[in-house]
Design a protein around this motif. Structure first.
Motif, PDB file in Angstrom:
ATOM      1  N   LEU A 315       0.834  -1.203   0.000  1.00 45.18           N
ATOM      2  CA  LEU A 315       0.000   0.000   0.000  1.00 45.18           C
ATOM      3  C   LEU A 315       0.869   1.253   0.000  1.00 45.18           C
ATOM      4  O   LEU A 315       2.019   1.236   0.445  1.00 45.18           O
ATOM      5  N   SER A 316       0.285   2.344  -0.468  1.00 44.53           N
ATOM      6  CA  SER A 316       1.018   3.605  -0.607  1.00 44.53           C
ATOM      7  C   SER A 316       0.831   4.519   0.588  1.00 44.53           C
ATOM      8  O   SER A 316       1.074   5.726   0.497  1.00 44.53           O
ATOM      9  N   MET A 317       0.389   3.959   1.721  1.00 47.39           N
ATOM     10  CA  MET A 317       0.191   4.734   2.942  1.00 47.39           C
ATOM     11  C   MET A 317       0.718   3.912   4.114  1.00 47.39           C
ATOM     12  O   MET A 317       0.642   2.690   4.104  1.00 47.39           O
ATOM     13  N   ARG A 318       1.223   4.614   5.143  1.00 53.43           N
ATOM     14  CA  ARG A 318       1.633   3.977   6.394  1.00 53.43           C
ATOM     15  C   ARG A 318       1.182   4.868   7.550  1.00 53.43           C
ATOM     16  O   ARG A 318       1.124   6.096   7.411  1.00 53.43           O
ATOM     17  N   ALA A 319       0.924   4.257   8.694  1.00 56.24           N
ATOM     18  CA  ALA A 319       0.441   4.998   9.855  1.00 56.24           C
ATOM     19  C   ALA A 319       1.230   4.625  11.100  1.00 56.24           C
ATOM     20  O   ALA A 319       1.722   3.500  11.233  1.00 56.24           O
ATOM     21  N   LEU A 320       1.336   5.577  12.011  1.00 57.69           N
ATOM     22  CA  LEU A 320       1.985   5.368  13.301  1.00 57.69           C
ATOM     23  C   LEU A 320       1.138   5.998  14.392  1.00 57.69           C
ATOM     24  O   LEU A 320       0.444   6.999  14.149  1.00 57.69           O
ATOM     25  N   ARG A 321       1.190   5.425  15.582  1.00 61.02           N
ATOM     26  CA  ARG A 321       0.536   6.040  16.739  1.00 61.02           C
ATOM     27  C   ARG A 321       1.444   7.117  17.315  1.00 61.02           C
ATOM     28  O   ARG A 321       2.663   6.971  17.405  1.00 61.02           O
ATOM     29  N   LEU A 322       0.814   8.206  17.731  1.00 60.51           N
ATOM     30  CA  LEU A 322       1.513   9.298  18.385  1.00 60.51           C
ATOM     31  C   LEU A 322       1.558   9.055  19.890  1.00 60.51           C
ATOM     32  O   LEU A 322       0.816   8.216  20.411  1.00 60.51           O
ATOM     33  N   PRO A 323       2.394   9.789  20.616  1.00 61.51           N
ATOM     34  CA  PRO A 323       2.492   9.565  22.065  1.00 61.51           C
ATOM     35  C   PRO A 323       1.174   9.804  22.781  1.00 61.51           C
ATOM     36  O   PRO A 323       0.323  10.579  22.313  1.00 61.51           O
ATOM     37  N   ALA A 324       0.985   9.136  23.892  1.00 52.75           N
ATOM     38  CA  ALA A 324      -0.207   9.336  24.720  1.00 52.75           C
ATOM     39  C   ALA A 324      -0.339  10.819  25.056  1.00 52.75           C
ATOM     40  O   ALA A 324       0.644  11.509  25.334  1.00 52.75           O
TER      41      ALA A 324
END
Length: 384
Positions: A315-324
């Motif tokens: 896929l041409s997208m990636r995601a990450l969680r940000l800090p709490a």
């Protein structure tokens, strides 16, 4: 699905930036939200508009037949889809409403959605029946885990499952062919939001959903406001346009395509976007875009507090969680997104989530590796 790994710095796609008229002062790392129209496709649409203005009678009287021809060209580019099973629509939300109106719902029937669903699409479901929401932890490791979570959310009253093909915030496949087959075996009508699928996937309609809708103006390089609704044969005779059409007597798809005096130029130019993608070699474009998104995600994962999410390869997208404590509300997510744009000239998607929101980066042929490197350099200052 795998966790991001160290990536090789992708080279620039030859001629990619020259195809688009984007502001060079801005890093456009958010192609998945609104897309961008290549200059040759803009020119094709402009020529169609000039034609319409030169002889409106000739243009509009021929519109229905020309739309059928455009559908046929697009169907051939989408894995050999049935051109009589797809109709032009403006966007995915319109597709959701058309699909849900075509499904007979009785008192007590339920529509299942997930907490990854697009807001207006979920709202369309809530207007028509009781909605049950399945919670999908963004950290679910693979498609099997996603499938099991969705199936566990079924109730005896579930009539319809409304699922993302590729989830917008977390950039992963949800409506896999196996999941759709399992739902079909349980007698559940499947409605798939494929907003990101055309252009990003080689065969976006191959999963066999009862109803599927997707935007061409994102990864398909078509003009804004260009999307498709695909309907399985057994449901087509129940599809009615949201507004009565002079082509109603023809039935789907012509009744949905034709809207009297309407700007059809984007839809008629839509095949040019997919044709351009093929001329550049769609397989190479997808591989390049995926590599760019992986490169960006790997760089962001080195920032303390950011956690890469499981992803679907290719896929041409990636995601990450940000800090709490970061982007946990919509207001905070929008605020962070706009500060990055205003102060750093970087466009990304920031999405809200309890316990820490997320950030999504996209890859497109106009992007360069250094744009992601700069995002990774400046982002920590925006998280303090």
């Amino acid at each position: 699905m795998n966790a991001p790994t160290e990536s090789i710095r992708p080279a620039e796609f030859p001629g990619g930036r020259a195809l688009f008229g984007l502001d060079p002062a801005v890093s456009h790392l958010n192609h998945g939200s609104f897309g961008a129209v290549p200059l040759p496709v803009q020119e094709a649409q402009a020529a169609l508009r000039a034609e319409a203005h030169a002889d409106p009678d000739a243009f509009f009287l021929a519109a229905a037949d020309r739309l059928a021809g455009a559908r046929a060209r697009i169907a051939a580019r989408l894995g050999g889809a049935d051109p009589d099973g797809i109709a032009f629509i403006a966007n995915a939300t319109e597709g959701a409403n058309l699909a849900l109106d075509a499904i007979p719902l009785a008192e007590g029937d339920e529509i299942m959605v997930t907490d990854h669903g697009y807001g207006t699409v979920v709202a369309a479901a809530a207007r028509r029946a009781t909605v049950t929401t399945v919670t999908l932890d963004p950290g679910l490791p693979d498609e099997d885990a996603v499938r099991e979570a969705v199936l566990a959310g079924l109730t005896p009253r579930t009539k319809v499952a409304l699922l993302d093909h590729i989830s917008s915030p977390t950039a992963r496949v949800i409506a896999s062919p196996r999941l759709l087959a399992d739902l079909r075996a349980r007698g559940v009508t499947t409605v798939v939001d494929g907003a990101h699928a055309p252009g990003m996937l080689a065969d976006p309609l191959g999963g066999g959903a009862d109803f599927w809708f997707g935007n061409l103006h994102k990864w398909g390089w078509s003009p804004s406001g260009t999307a498709l609704l695909a309907v399985a044969p057994g449901h087509r005779d129940r599809v009615r346009p949201l507004v009565p059409s002079w082509e109603d007597h023809h039935g789907f798809p012509r009744s949905v395509d034709y809207r009297a005096t309407f700007d059809y130029t984007g839809w008629l130019a839509a095949p040019d976007g997919l044709d351009l993608l093929e001329r550049l070699d769609a397989t190479k474009v997808r591989a390049h875009n995926s590599a760019l998104a992986a490169h960006g995600a790997a760089l962001l994962a080195e920032i303390p507090g950011l956690t890469p999410l499981p992803h679907t390869e290719g896929l041409s997208m990636r995601a990450l969680r940000l800090p709490a404590g970061t982007a946990e509300t919509r207001e905070d997510a929008v605020g962070l997104r706009e500060r990055l744009a205003a102060r750093a000239g970087i466009r990304v998607l920031v999405w809200p989530w309890a316990g820490g929101g997320g950030i999504r980066v996209c890859g497109q042929v106009y992007n360069r590796a250094e744009e992601y490197e700069r995002l990774a350099e400046v982002l920590p200052a925006f998280l303090r």
